[in-house]
Design a protein around this motif. Structure first.
Motif, PDB file in Angstrom:
ATOM      1  N   ASN A   1       4.182  21.450  44.567  1.00 52.16           N
ATOM      2  CA  ASN A   1       4.603  20.349  45.438  1.00 52.16           C
ATOM      3  C   ASN A   1       3.559  20.068  46.509  1.00 52.16           C
ATOM      4  N   VAL A   2       2.991  21.121  47.088  1.00 52.09           N
ATOM      5  CA  VAL A   2       1.950  20.949  48.093  1.00 52.09           C
ATOM      6  C   VAL A   2       0.716  20.288  47.483  1.00 52.09           C
ATOM      7  N   GLN A   3       0.337  20.728  46.293  1.00 55.95           N
ATOM      8  CA  GLN A   3      -0.824  20.134  45.628  1.00 55.95           C
ATOM      9  C   GLN A   3      -0.596  18.646  45.349  1.00 55.95           C
ATOM     10  N   ASN A   4       0.620  18.299  44.931  1.00 52.35           N
ATOM     11  CA  ASN A   4       0.923  16.890  44.695  1.00 52.35           C
ATOM     12  C   ASN A   4       0.815  16.089  45.975  1.00 52.35           C
ATOM     13  N   SER A   5       1.285  16.648  47.070  1.00 47.47           N
ATOM     14  CA  SER A   5       1.190  15.956  48.356  1.00 47.47           C
ATOM     15  C   SER A   5      -0.263  15.801  48.786  1.00 47.47           C
ATOM     16  N   MET A   6      -1.077  16.820  48.546  1.00 48.85           N
ATOM     17  CA  MET A   6      -2.501  16.750  48.890  1.00 48.85           C
ATOM     18  C   MET A   6      -3.197  15.650  48.099  1.00 48.85           C
ATOM     19  N   GLY A   7      -2.740  15.445  46.858  1.00 52.98           N
ATOM     20  CA  GLY A   7      -3.359  14.422  46.029  1.00 52.98           C
ATOM     21  C   GLY A   7      -3.150  13.011  46.516  1.00 52.98           C
ATOM     22  N   THR A   8      -2.147  12.801  47.360  1.00 55.49           N
ATOM     23  CA  THR A   8      -1.874  11.438  47.859  1.00 55.49           C
ATOM     24  C   THR A   8      -2.836  11.019  48.957  1.00 55.49           C
ATOM     25  N   PHE A   9      -3.650  11.948  49.475  1.00 55.46           N
ATOM     26  CA  PHE A   9      -4.554  11.625  50.574  1.00 55.46           C
ATOM     27  C   PHE A   9      -5.898  11.089  50.086  1.00 55.46           C
ATOM     28  N   GLY A  10      -6.131  11.135  48.798  1.00 53.61           N
ATOM     29  CA  GLY A  10      -7.411  10.661  48.294  1.00 53.61           C
ATOM     30  C   GLY A  10      -8.552  11.472  48.871  1.00 53.61           C
ATOM     31  N   GLY A  11      -9.517  10.799  49.469  1.00 51.24           N
ATOM     32  CA  GLY A  11     -10.666  11.485  50.061  1.00 51.24           C
ATOM     33  C   GLY A  11     -10.515  11.756  51.542  1.00 51.24           C
ATOM     34  N   SER A  12      -9.351  11.436  52.104  1.00 52.71           N
ATOM     35  CA  SER A  12      -9.147  11.607  53.556  1.00 52.71           C
ATOM     36  C   SER A  12      -8.703  13.030  53.857  1.00 52.71           C
ATOM     37  N   THR A  13      -9.655  13.954  53.822  1.00 46.97           N
ATOM     38  CA  THR A  13      -9.315  15.368  53.976  1.00 46.97           C
ATOM     39  C   THR A  13      -9.366  15.853  55.417  1.00 46.97           C
ATOM     40  N   ASN A  14      -9.692  14.960  56.355  1.00 46.19           N
ATOM     41  CA  ASN A  14      -9.781  15.379  57.759  1.00 46.19           C
ATOM     42  C   ASN A  14      -8.510  15.071  58.542  1.00 46.19           C
ATOM     43  N   GLN A  15      -7.561  14.435  57.896  1.00 47.39           N
ATOM     44  CA  GLN A  15      -6.328  14.094  58.600  1.00 47.39           C
ATOM     45  C   GLN A  15      -5.536  15.369  58.901  1.00 47.39           C
ATOM     46  N   PRO A  16      -4.873  15.418  60.056  1.00 50.21           N
ATOM     47  CA  PRO A  16      -4.114  16.625  60.433  1.00 50.21           C
ATOM     48  C   PRO A  16      -3.067  17.024  59.400  1.00 50.21           C
ATOM     49  N   GLU A  17      -2.427  16.011  58.809  1.00 45.16           N
ATOM     50  CA  GLU A  17      -1.395  16.328  57.824  1.00 45.16           C
ATOM     51  C   GLU A  17      -1.994  17.034  56.609  1.00 45.16           C
ATOM     52  N   TYR A  18      -3.203  16.597  56.218  1.00 43.82           N
ATOM     53  CA  TYR A  18      -3.858  17.211  55.065  1.00 43.82           C
ATOM     54  C   TYR A  18      -4.265  18.650  55.397  1.00 43.82           C
ATOM     55  N   VAL A  19      -4.820  18.857  56.592  1.00 40.96           N
ATOM     56  CA  VAL A  19      -5.208  20.204  57.010  1.00 40.96           C
ATOM     57  C   VAL A  19      -4.000  21.132  57.033  1.00 40.96           C
ATOM     58  N   GLN A  20      -2.859  20.590  57.466  1.00 42.89           N
ATOM     59  CA  GLN A  20      -1.639  21.396  57.489  1.00 42.89           C
ATOM     60  C   GLN A  20      -1.202  21.780  56.083  1.00 42.89           C
ATOM     61  N   LEU A  21      -1.357  20.853  55.135  1.00 41.00           N
ATOM     62  CA  LEU A  21      -1.020  21.150  53.749  1.00 41.00           C
ATOM     63  C   LEU A  21      -1.932  22.238  53.176  1.00 41.00           C
ATOM     64  N   VAL A  22      -3.220  22.180  53.521  1.00 38.97           N
ATOM     65  CA  VAL A  22      -4.158  23.215  53.064  1.00 38.97           C
ATOM     66  C   VAL A  22      -3.725  24.584  53.560  1.00 38.97           C
ATOM     67  N   GLN A  23      -3.321  24.639  54.831  1.00 35.82           N
ATOM     68  CA  GLN A  23      -2.878  25.907  55.393  1.00 35.82           C
ATOM     69  C   GLN A  23      -1.602  26.399  54.707  1.00 35.82           C
ATOM     70  N   SER A  24      -0.690  25.467  54.429  1.00 37.78           N
ATOM     71  CA  SER A  24       0.547  25.837  53.733  1.00 37.78           C
ATOM     72  C   SER A  24       0.246  26.414  52.352  1.00 37.78           C
ATOM     73  N   LYS A  25      -0.689  25.787  51.650  1.00 39.47           N
ATOM     74  CA  LYS A  25      -1.048  26.278  50.321  1.00 39.47           C
ATOM     75  C   LYS A  25      -1.644  27.681  50.403  1.00 39.47           C
ATOM     76  N   GLN A  26      -2.503  27.918  51.398  1.00 40.27           N
ATOM     77  CA  GLN A  26      -3.097  29.239  51.555  1.00 40.27           C
ATOM     78  C   GLN A  26      -2.041  30.301  51.847  1.00 40.27           C
TER      79      GLN A  26
END
Length: 555
Positions: free
Chosen positions: A510-535
């Motif tokens: 589910n986290v990976q699917n959510s990360m995929g919706t950001f496209g190339g915008s990997t600096n957004q806070p929400e994306y960083v939070q998802l990366v941390q959740s996945k870790q």
């Protein structure tokens, strides 16, 4: 000694089976087998089994009958050992029906359990009620018939039967010096016969060489090994033509209308037109893959993963996580696994029903033994230590390997018949939702049927080991057993660990699917939070892996 042998009784239902009555007439071994120590036999639910020795006496029509009750239900059945038309065993379902057999059928229309003198036959029954009871020698289209139970299971949580060196039922061409039908062939039946007997996973090993047609460039199945001896060099023979393999699959799925999933694994490909046989070149691999994918003469029901679907590259996306229903709900399907030749994303074979080993990765480690006890210990140990967090499927390699100088005079298929006898009562009690084989892999799939012996036609024409579709029935019993966790093989600790693992795994998806919706915008806070959740989730999964290794004694 009279006419004797063994009946293996396997309980794949959620009810204990209790013997309620026995009768016999001129039997040397019957009543006492069902009443050990003077008490009626009880066969535990969800994987319990018993191996019963039966021996008929002399005189007019010796026979025996046993009544069995599924405790806590109204379900009752009888097993009959009769000799009025030769020796045979049949099952009478007194208060219920099962797939393919009606309630109250007689010995002509009931379930024939078969009989093999000095051998083993099996009565297997799995399921919860008459709507899904699956018997020995069940429906030919056993996957489709059981789709209600197993349809939503991904392949990694499914048990299916398969054959080893599947195309080796005939000797095609002369073979090497010392290689004979006895010591080199692994199957009694061709690919079509194995399909009818229930096999759904096939080990096909292409080779190029000279077959019976006299052409030195023919594409066949092969069973060859390198002796690493400069004098003997390679040993083995060629088997069925690859085109005959294709035709058999098409006949079973298209002409006969069986809506099943067939998996063909391609490996160990050799060109035998050389003094030292060599591996296939890329061009030779493309030649055999062209045969399977040819629109006119190739396989008709290749399961094709479409190109261009985000996150689903046909050359890299795993398929072992795909539910069975996705393959065959709309019709039959064939999947080809290219174990040794990699299919690139831009290959013409990508998206055509041919997948790389990494997409359906199977742990296939044979025992390299001619001792049944060693094969049993080795394979069950490997199965237990395989665990449930791995991305690989587990193949139970129940195969006999000829050893020593006696190889040249032994019959590999007869040895395989002996080894296969032990599967019925040893495997089910060791299975649970975490520990089971994804593939039951055997030689002599279905056994040998030289002369009819069903329902009393007692033809004694040499070797006879016919098992019908019992391997499929055994696989279905295991699929039922792995639905529960309170049978003989129950593992409460492993069950709890797997529940945590599956939950974490779904969260990661589910986290990976959510990360995929950001496209190339990997600096957004929400994306960083998802990366941390996945870790964090993956760290917790690592903890489960460590507990799994400790629990199963994994190396």
């Amino acid at each position: 000694m009279g006419e004797g042998g063994f009946l293996n009784v396997v309980n794949g239902t959620p009810y204990d089976w209790v013997v309620t009555s026995t009768t016999q007439h001129k039997m040397k071994s019957w009543d006492a087998q069902w009443q050990p120590n003077g008490k009626y036999l009880r066969i535990p639910k969800k994987g319990g089994s018993s191996r019963i020795y039966i021996e008929w006496g002399s005189g007019s029509h010796p026979g025996g009958d046993v009544g069995i009750h599924m405790e806590g239900t109204d379900y009752r059945f009888m097993l009959h050992a009769w000799s009025n038309r030769g020796f045979y065993i049949w099952a009478e379902f007194q208060t219920f029906s099962v797939q393919g057999y009606s309630q109250g059928a007689n010995d002509q229309t009931g379930l024939n359990v078969n009989w093999i003198h000095d051998g083993d036959v099996a009565f297997i029954l799995s399921g919860e009620n008459p709507g899904n009871f699956f018997p020995s020698n069940g429906p030919i289209d056993w996957m489709q018939a059981s789709l209600g139970l197993i349809g939503n299971r991904p392949l990694r949580k499914l048990c299916i039967p398969g054959s080893h060196d599947s195309g080796m039922a005939i000797k095609n061409g002369s073979g090497t010096i010392g290689a004979t039908s006895d010591n080199s062939l692994t199957q009694w039946q061709n690919i079509h016969g194995q399909l009818v007997a229930g096999a759904r996973y096939f080990d096909v090993r292409p080779c190029i060489g000279k077959g019976n047609n006299g052409n030195s460039n023919e594409m066949m199945c092969g069973h060859y090994s390198n002796t690493n001896n400069s004098t003997i060099k390679w040993q083995g023979v060629s088997g069925e033509y690859i085109q005959d393999v294709i035709n058999s699959v098409n006949r079973f799925l298209v002409d006969e209308g069986n809506r099943e999933l067939v998996i063909i694994n391609l490996s160990h490909a050799y060109n035998t037109n050389h003094d030292w046989y060599r591996d296939f070149t890329p061009e030779e691999w493309e030649r055999v893959l062209d045969m399977f994918t040819n629109p006119e003469t190739g396989l008709k029901n290749l399961w094709k993963m479409p190109k261009g679907v985000p996150g689903r590259d046909p050359a890299t996306a795993i398929i072992w996580d795909t539910p069975l229903r996705d393959f065959i709900a709309g019709g039959p399907a064939v999947v080809i696994i290219s174990e040794d030749f990699r299919i690139a994303s831009d290959s013409r074979f990508s998206g055509q029903g041919i997948f790389n080993r990494s997409q359906y990765d199977v742990r296939n480690e044979y025992s390299n033994s001619d001792k049944n006890d060693h094969i049993m210990r080795d394979q069950f140990t490997k199965m237990l230590k395989h665990g449930f967090t791995t991305d690989r499927l587990f193949l139970l390699s129940w195969t006999y390997s000829l050893q020593g100088a006696g190889n040249l005079i032994q019959n590999l298929r007869k040895k395989a018949d002996d080894v296969n006898r032990s599967l019925y009562t040893t495997l089910p009690p060791k299975c649970n939702p975490q520990t089971f084989p994804n593939i039951i892999y055997v030689d002599s799939f279905g056994g040998w049927r030289k002369g009819e012996r069903d329902n009393g036609h007692n033809s004694d024409q040499g070797h006879y080991s016919w098992q019908g579709r019992n391997m499929a029935s055994l696989a279905m019993a295991i699929n039922w057993i792995t639905s529960w966790n309170d049978g003989p093989g129950a593992d409460n600790t492993g069950n709890a660990l797997q529940a945590q693992w599956d939950s974490l795994r779904n969260e990661v998806k589910n986290v990976q699917n959510s990360m995929g919706t950001f496209g190339g915008s990997t600096n957004q806070p929400e994306y960083v939070q998802l990366v941390q959740s996945k870790q964090n989730l993956q760290s917790r999964m690592d903890e489960i892996r460590a507990q799994e290794r400790s629990h199963y004694g994994m190396e």
